[in-house]
Design an enzyme around this catalytic site. Structure first.
Site, PDB file in Angstrom:
ATOM      1  N   ASN A   9       0.866  -1.181   0.000  1.00 16.10           N
ATOM      2  CA  ASN A   9       0.000   0.000   0.000  1.00 16.10           C
ATOM      3  C   ASN A   9       0.904   1.233   0.000  1.00 16.10           C
ATOM      4  OD1 ASN A   9      -1.806   2.070   0.514  1.00 16.10           O
ATOM      5  ND2 ASN A   9      -2.197   1.466   2.645  1.00 16.10           N
ATOM      6  N   TRP A  10       0.971   1.904  -1.158  1.00 15.07           N
ATOM      7  CA  TRP A  10       1.880   3.048  -1.274  1.00 15.07           C
ATOM      8  C   TRP A  10       1.295   4.313  -0.638  1.00 15.07           C
ATOM      9  CZ3 TRP A  10       4.966   3.331  -6.542  1.00 15.07           C
ATOM     10  CH2 TRP A  10       5.825   2.233  -6.604  1.00 15.07           C
ATOM     11  N   LYS A  11       0.019   4.268  -0.254  1.00 13.83           N
ATOM     12  CA  LYS A  11      -0.628   5.461   0.337  1.00 13.83           C
ATOM     13  C   LYS A  11      -0.411   6.664  -0.583  1.00 13.83           C
ATOM     14  CE  LYS A  11       0.300   3.444   4.810  1.00 13.83           C
ATOM     15  NZ  LYS A  11       0.247   3.625   6.230  1.00 13.83           N
ATOM     16  N   HIS A  92      -9.361   1.113   5.005  1.00  5.79           N
ATOM     17  CA  HIS A  92      -8.079   1.306   5.703  1.00  5.79           C
ATOM     18  C   HIS A  92      -8.320   2.264   6.862  1.00  5.79           C
ATOM     19  CE1 HIS A  92      -3.971   2.511   6.563  1.00  5.79           C
ATOM     20  NE2 HIS A  92      -3.577   1.435   5.900  1.00  5.79           N
ATOM     21  N   GLU A  94      -6.725   4.664   7.938  1.00  7.25           N
ATOM     22  CA  GLU A  94      -6.502   6.085   7.620  1.00  7.25           C
ATOM     23  C   GLU A  94      -7.719   6.679   6.910  1.00  7.25           C
ATOM     24  OE1 GLU A  94      -2.720   5.554   5.666  1.00  7.25           O
ATOM     25  OE2 GLU A  94      -1.822   5.036   7.599  1.00  7.25           O
ATOM     26  N   GLU A 162      -5.147  -5.123  10.619  1.00  4.81           N
ATOM     27  CA  GLU A 162      -4.145  -4.077  10.824  1.00  4.81           C
ATOM     28  C   GLU A 162      -4.408  -3.351  12.143  1.00  4.81           C
ATOM     29  OE1 GLU A 162      -2.240  -2.841   6.872  1.00  4.81           O
ATOM     30  OE2 GLU A 162      -3.944  -1.537   7.196  1.00  4.81           O
ATOM     31  N   GLY A 168       2.824   2.020  10.824  1.00  2.00           N
ATOM     32  CA  GLY A 168       3.824   3.074  10.702  1.00  2.00           C
ATOM     33  C   GLY A 168       4.553   3.404  11.994  1.00  2.00           C
ATOM     34  N   SER A 208       3.625  -2.349  10.287  1.00  7.11           N
ATOM     35  CA  SER A 208       5.079  -2.403  10.536  1.00  7.11           C
ATOM     36  C   SER A 208       5.723  -3.730  10.146  1.00  7.11           C
ATOM     37  CB  SER A 208       5.370  -2.061  12.000  1.00  7.11           C
ATOM     38  OG  SER A 208       5.009  -0.710  12.263  1.00  7.11           O
ATOM     39  N   GLY A 229       2.918  -1.221   4.218  1.00  5.20           N
ATOM     40  CA  GLY A 229       2.932   0.196   3.846  1.00  5.20           C
ATOM     41  C   GLY A 229       4.348   0.640   3.508  1.00  5.20           C
ATOM     42  N   GLY A 230       5.021   1.270   4.468  1.00  8.78           N
ATOM     43  CA  GLY A 230       6.337   1.873   4.234  1.00  8.78           C
ATOM     44  C   GLY A 230       7.337   0.960   3.541  1.00  8.78           C
TER      45      GLY A 230
HETATM   46  C1  PEP Z   1      -0.629   0.149   6.146  1.00  8.65           C
HETATM   47  O1  PEP Z   1      -0.819   1.338   6.204  1.00  8.65           O
HETATM   48  O2  PEP Z   1      -1.443  -0.584   5.587  1.00  8.65           O
HETATM   49  C2  PEP Z   1       0.571  -0.376   6.778  1.00  8.65           C
HETATM   50  C3  PEP Z   1       0.564  -1.621   7.136  1.00  8.65           C
HETATM   51  O3  PEP Z   1       1.614   0.506   6.982  1.00  8.65           O
HETATM   52  P1  PEP Z   1       3.086   0.156   7.573  1.00  8.65           P
HETATM   53  O4  PEP Z   1       3.523  -1.152   6.945  1.00  8.65           O
HETATM   54  O5  PEP Z   1       3.943   1.307   7.141  1.00  8.65           O
HETATM   55  O6  PEP Z   1       2.937   0.042   9.038  1.00  8.65           O
END
Ligand code: PEP
Length: 248
Positions: A9-11, A92, A94, A162, A168, A208, A229-230
Site C-alpha cells: 500500500n503506497w498510500k 483502511h 486512515e 491491521e 507506521g 510495521s 505500507g512503508g
Molecule cells: C498500512 O498502512 O497498511 C501499513 C501496514 O503501513 P506500515 O507497513 O507502514 O505500518
C-alpha cells in the site's frame, strides 16, 4: 490451498520516478510462488499496471460506492478496473479516520467493487485503547459483520488485520496476539459464509511488517500474507518480504 499474497500500500507516495522500483520487483520476482499486489496512488495506477505486466497485480486504495456521477474528486471501482486494477483496498484505518468512513460505507464500496469485477482487501483493526481494554475481538467482530457484503467469494475476499497502533510505528503485536486475531477472523468467516468461502478467503497481517520480522509473522497460523505500507516503497525492502512469504 490459499495463494499467499504480498500486498503493498503506497498510500500518498510515489510519482513516475518510483516506477523503477516496480520494474525491479517485476524482474526479481518473475514466476514468484506467491501473488504480489501493489496499490499505488490513483495517479500512478495505469502506468504502474502497464509497467507491472502480468508479474504483479495492481489495486486502488479506495473507491466510491456509486458507478459514476456528480462526485468531484472521487473515483469509481469501474474506473480503477479500467486503469488496470484487479483489487481495491477498502476501509483502511486512515480512511476510516481521515474521511470518517463507517462499516456501512465500506460495505457499500465493497459491493460496488465486486460489481466492477474487483477483489476487495477489507481492513479491520483495533486502537491501542481498545486492545488495552480487552475489546480487540469485539471490535474486529463488529467491523467484519458491518464491512463485508454478502456477495463475496473465497477468491474475491481478502481481509487485512491491521492493528491501528502498529501502522507506521515500528511496533507489532506479539505472535500469539496476531494468531489469536487471525484464528478468530477465520472462524467468523466460516460461521457467516460457510467453510467454502470461510476457508478460502485470505487473511493478511498489516502493521510495521519489515524484512526483519516478516518470516516470524508468516509462520503464524492463518496468516496468508501481509499488507505492507512503508516497506513496500523500495524494492530492497519489499523483495525480502516477498521472499520470506515464499519460504513460509
Ligand atoms: C498500512 O498502512 O497498511 C501499513 C501496514 O503501513 P506500515 O507497513 O507502514 O505500518
Amino acid at each position: 490451498m490459499r495463494r499467499k499474497l504480498a500486498a503493498g500500500n503506497w498510500k500518498m507516495n510515489g510519482t513516475g520516478a518510483e516506477l523503477a522500483e516496480v520494474r525491479t520487483i517485476c524482474d526479481t520476482h518473475q514466476g514468484a510462488g506467491v501473488e504480489i499486489l501493489l496499490c499505488p496512488p490513483a495517479t500512478l495506477l495505469h502506468r504502474l499496471s502497464e509497467a507491472a505486466s502480468s508479474a504483479i497485480a495492481t489495486g486502488g486504495q479506495d473507491c466510491h460506492k456509486a458507478e459514476n456521477g456528480a462526485h468531484t474528486g472521487d473515483i469509481s471501482a469501474g474506473m480503477l478496473a479500467d486503469a488496470g486494477a484487479s483489487y481495491v483496498i477498502l476501509g483502511h484505518s486512515e480512511r476510516r479516520e481521515d474521511h470518517e468512513e463507517t462499516d456501512q460505507d465500506v460495505r457499500e464500496k465493497a459491493r460496488a467493487a465486486l460489481a466492477a469485477g474487483l477483489k476487495v482487501v477489507i481492513c479491520v483493526g483495533e486502537t491501542l485503547e481498545e486492545r488495552d481494554a480487552a475489546n480487540t475481538l469485539d471490535i474486529i467482530a463488529g467491523q467484519l459483520a458491518g464491512s463485508i457484503p454478502d456477495a463475496v467469494t473465497g477468491d474475491t475476499l481478502v481481509i487485512a488485520y491491521e492493528p491501528i497502533w502498529a501502522i507506521g510505528t515500528g511496533k507489532i503485536p506479539t505472535l500469539d496476539q496476531i494468531g489469536e486475531v487471525h484464528d478468530f477472523i477465520r472462524s467468523r468467516l466460516e460461521q457467516r459464509f460457510g467453510s467454502g468461502v470461510g476457508r478460502s478467503a485470505r487473511i493478511l497481517y498489516g502493521g510495521s511488517v519489515k524484512p526483519g520480522n516478516a518470516a516470524e509473522i508468516f509462520g503464524v497460523s492463518n496468516v496468508d500474507g501481509a499488507l505492507v505500507g512503508g516497506a513496500s516503497l523500495k524494492a530492497t525492502d519489499f523483495s525480502p518480504i516477498i521472499e520470506a512469504l515464499e519460504k513460509a
